[in-house]
Every structure is written in structure tokens, then in C-alpha cells.
Motif scaffolding. Structure first.
Motif, PDB file in Angstrom:
ATOM      1  N   MET A   1       0.841  -1.217  -0.024  1.00  0.00           N
ATOM      2  CA  MET A   1      -0.071   0.072   0.066  1.00  0.00           C
ATOM      3  C   MET A   1       1.000   1.245  -0.157  1.00  0.00           C
ATOM      4  O   MET A   1       1.437   1.614   0.969  1.00  0.00           O
ATOM      5  N   ARG A   2       1.032   1.820  -1.018  1.00  0.00           N
ATOM      6  CA  ARG A   2       2.048   2.869  -1.229  1.00  0.00           C
ATOM      7  C   ARG A   2       1.909   4.143  -0.338  1.00  0.00           C
ATOM      8  O   ARG A   2       2.597   4.756  -0.008  1.00  0.00           O
ATOM      9  N   PHE A   3       0.449   4.470  -0.315  1.00  0.00           N
ATOM     10  CA  PHE A   3       0.161   5.509   0.480  1.00  0.00           C
ATOM     11  C   PHE A   3       0.485   5.537   1.924  1.00  0.00           C
ATOM     12  O   PHE A   3       0.865   6.310   2.543  1.00  0.00           O
ATOM     13  N   GLY A   4       0.299   4.145   2.397  1.00  0.00           N
ATOM     14  CA  GLY A   4       0.563   3.832   3.861  1.00  0.00           C
ATOM     15  C   GLY A   4       2.260   4.033   3.890  1.00  0.00           C
ATOM     16  O   GLY A   4       2.716   4.538   4.870  1.00  0.00           O
ATOM     17  N   MET A   5       3.235   3.319   3.032  1.00  0.00           N
ATOM     18  CA  MET A   5       4.442   3.727   3.424  1.00  0.00           C
ATOM     19  C   MET A   5       4.897   5.126   3.083  1.00  0.00           C
ATOM     20  O   MET A   5       5.728   5.624   3.967  1.00  0.00           O
ATOM     21  N   LEU A   6       4.399   5.766   2.188  1.00  0.00           N
ATOM     22  CA  LEU A   6       4.733   7.377   2.089  1.00  0.00           C
ATOM     23  C   LEU A   6       4.318   8.069   3.455  1.00  0.00           C
ATOM     24  O   LEU A   6       5.061   8.878   3.946  1.00  0.00           O
ATOM     25  N   GLU A  77      13.062  -6.032   5.849  1.00  0.00           N
ATOM     26  CA  GLU A  77      12.994  -5.670   4.309  1.00  0.00           C
ATOM     27  C   GLU A  77      12.054  -4.970   4.097  1.00  0.00           C
ATOM     28  O   GLU A  77      10.686  -5.862   4.159  1.00  0.00           O
ATOM     29  N   LEU A  78      11.942  -4.006   3.299  1.00  0.00           N
ATOM     30  CA  LEU A  78      10.820  -3.174   2.814  1.00  0.00           C
ATOM     31  C   LEU A  78      10.118  -4.190   2.148  1.00  0.00           C
ATOM     32  O   LEU A  78       8.595  -4.244   2.128  1.00  0.00           O
ATOM     33  N   ASP A  79      10.740  -4.908   1.052  1.00  0.00           N
ATOM     34  CA  ASP A  79       9.954  -5.650   0.113  1.00  0.00           C
ATOM     35  C   ASP A  79       9.135  -6.739   0.869  1.00  0.00           C
ATOM     36  O   ASP A  79       8.117  -7.334   0.208  1.00  0.00           O
ATOM     37  N   LYS A  84       2.654  -5.738   3.784  1.00  0.00           N
ATOM     38  CA  LYS A  84       1.795  -5.979   4.849  1.00  0.00           C
ATOM     39  C   LYS A  84       0.906  -4.931   5.493  1.00  0.00           C
ATOM     40  O   LYS A  84      -0.099  -4.968   6.082  1.00  0.00           O
ATOM     41  N   LEU A  85       1.296  -3.669   5.009  1.00  0.00           N
ATOM     42  CA  LEU A  85       0.685  -2.483   5.540  1.00  0.00           C
ATOM     43  C   LEU A  85      -0.760  -2.579   5.403  1.00  0.00           C
ATOM     44  O   LEU A  85      -1.539  -2.147   6.065  1.00  0.00           O
TER      45      LEU A  85
END
Length: 232
Positions: A1-6, A77-79, A84-85
Motif C-alpha cells: 500500500m504505497r500511500f501507507g508507506m509514504l 526488508e521493505l519488500d 503487509k501494511l
């Protein structure tokens, strides 16, 4: 979930910046850029409330951001953990939403409807009750469980009018219990509102919503009224 990581990354950055400012004294927002960056922090904070982070977890977020900025070796590891976010956000959102619903159901005068919607009369009406097929005119205010307001007909200065069977199920069910002239609170489980999709950008996925609704009239004042979803 890109928005979550950002969002998590930016939250960490905001936290680091706040700590640096506190070290120099109380932060003063003097320039337009500083005020805008502060607004960015407010926006990010609201966007990740679904994670319901504890103070200790916020510190972990800050640690992850620090490691990224300083090119330190990451602890995970971010990958592996980045994907899982989304699952974490869903689980946390559902847990927090259910807790809010359980507490709302305990309030004096609250009634739990068959769908799980919590209905509470705030002001008794004296007119008729609408049917699902009726068009209604209402004033309303919608908030997240955090208290953040995402929609308000009061602020627009104009009541909303729509077929009652053309809006979210929580409204279709709850407003039918009202009488014209009355006011009620509806606490809507995510499944009876916008579900797993939410209604970006104002309503996150899996959000329990709280509405204060004032039923003004039944019947359309304007021919062929278009359905209007609260929160849209």
C-alpha cells in the motif's frame, strides 16, 4: 500500500523535524512554507489514523524514517513487510471501529439496529417518518471516529436532498426511524457505509462513520432530484 508507506515515512520526517525544532525552542510557524509544511503534517496524521498507532509504534515509525534518511541498515526488508501494511491497516481499522460501535451502543438512548448501525435520537420529531422509496431533505454533519469532519451540509449553507434508497445503507435504514423535525445520531459500521474502498480522499477504507442528521422534510421540492451520497 504505497500511500501507507509514504504517509508513515513522512510522519517520521515530521516527527524528526518537530524534535529538532523543540531542541531550538518552541516551534514558530513564521513563513508560508512553514505553515504549509505543518498543514502537510496534519494531513498525513489524519490519513494514517486508520493504523491507530500507539506512542511506542510512532517511535518505531520515526526509527524507520531515520534509518532510511541516514542510509543505515534497515531492521527489516521493505519488500517483505511493505506489502503487509494494507492488511495491518484493515485489521486496525476494523478493531478500532468495532470498539467505537460497542461504546456508542452503551450510551443512554442508543439502539442497535439489525445491520449493526447504532441509532440515537437527539431530538424528537413530530412529523411523519419516511419510507425507503421517499425523497428526503436533511441537514447533516459527518465525522470520522477521530472527530475529523469530512462533510457538512451546514457548512455548505444548503440542505441535501436525495432518494433515501440512493445513499449508503446506514442512512437508508437509520433515517427511516426518524420523524420530520427530529434529529438523530447514526454510527455507521464500515460495511453499512463505504466499506473496504472508503471514499478518498476524505474517508479512509474500513471507516466507521458518525453522522448527525436533521430530517427537514419528506418529498422533493425539485423534480428528478439526483441521489447525493453523504461524504461525496
Amino acid at each position: 500500500m504505497r500511500f501507507g508507506m509514504l504517509a508513515a515515512a513522512l510522519l517520521g520526517l515530521a516527527g524528526m523535524q518537530a524534535q529538532a525544532q523543540q531542541a531550538q525552542g518552541q516551534a514558530q510557524l513564521k513563513t508560508e512554507d512553514e505553515k504549509t509544511v505543518y498543514a502537510l503534517g496534519l494531513s498525513i496524521g489524519r490519513s494514517i489514523k486508520v493504523f491507530d498507532l500507539s506512542p511506542a509504534e510512532i517511535e518505531i515509525v520515526k526509527k524507520g524514517m531515520t534509518d532510511s534518511l541516514t542510509n543505515a541498515k534497515p531492521a527489516v526488508e521493505l519488500d517483505t513487510y511493505g506489502p503487509k501494511l494494507q492488511g495491518l491497516a484493515k485489521a486496525r481499522g476494523e478493531k478500532a471501529g468495532q470498539k467505537y460501535l460497542d461504546e456508542a451502543a452503551k450510551e443512554k438512548g442508543a439502539v442497535k439496529l439489525p445491520s449493526g448501525v447504532i441509532y440515537k435520537e437527539l431530538k424528537a420529531g413530530t412529523g411523519q417518518s419516511p419510507k425507503a422509496t421517499d425523497t428526503v431533505k436533511v441537514n447533516y454533519r459527518g465525522t470520522l471516529t477521530s472527530g475529523v469532519e469530512f462533510d457538512s451540509s451546514y457548512k455548505r449553507g444548503q440542505p441535501a436532498e436525495f432518494p433515501l434508497n440512493g445513499v449508503i445503507p446506514c442512512w437508508t435504514e437509520g433515517v427511516q426511524k426518524m420523524k420530520v423535525g427530529g434529529k438523530a445520531q447514526l454510527v455507521c459500521p464500515a460495511k453499512q457505509a463505504y466499506g473496504e474502498q472508503g471514499s478518498p480522499p476524505t474517508i479512509p477504507p474500513n471507516s466507521t462513520l458518525v453522522f448527525e442528521v436533521e430530517l427537514l422534510s419528506i418529498g422533493s421540492d425539485t423534480p428528478r432530484a439526483q441521489p447525493q451520497q453523504p461524504g461525496k
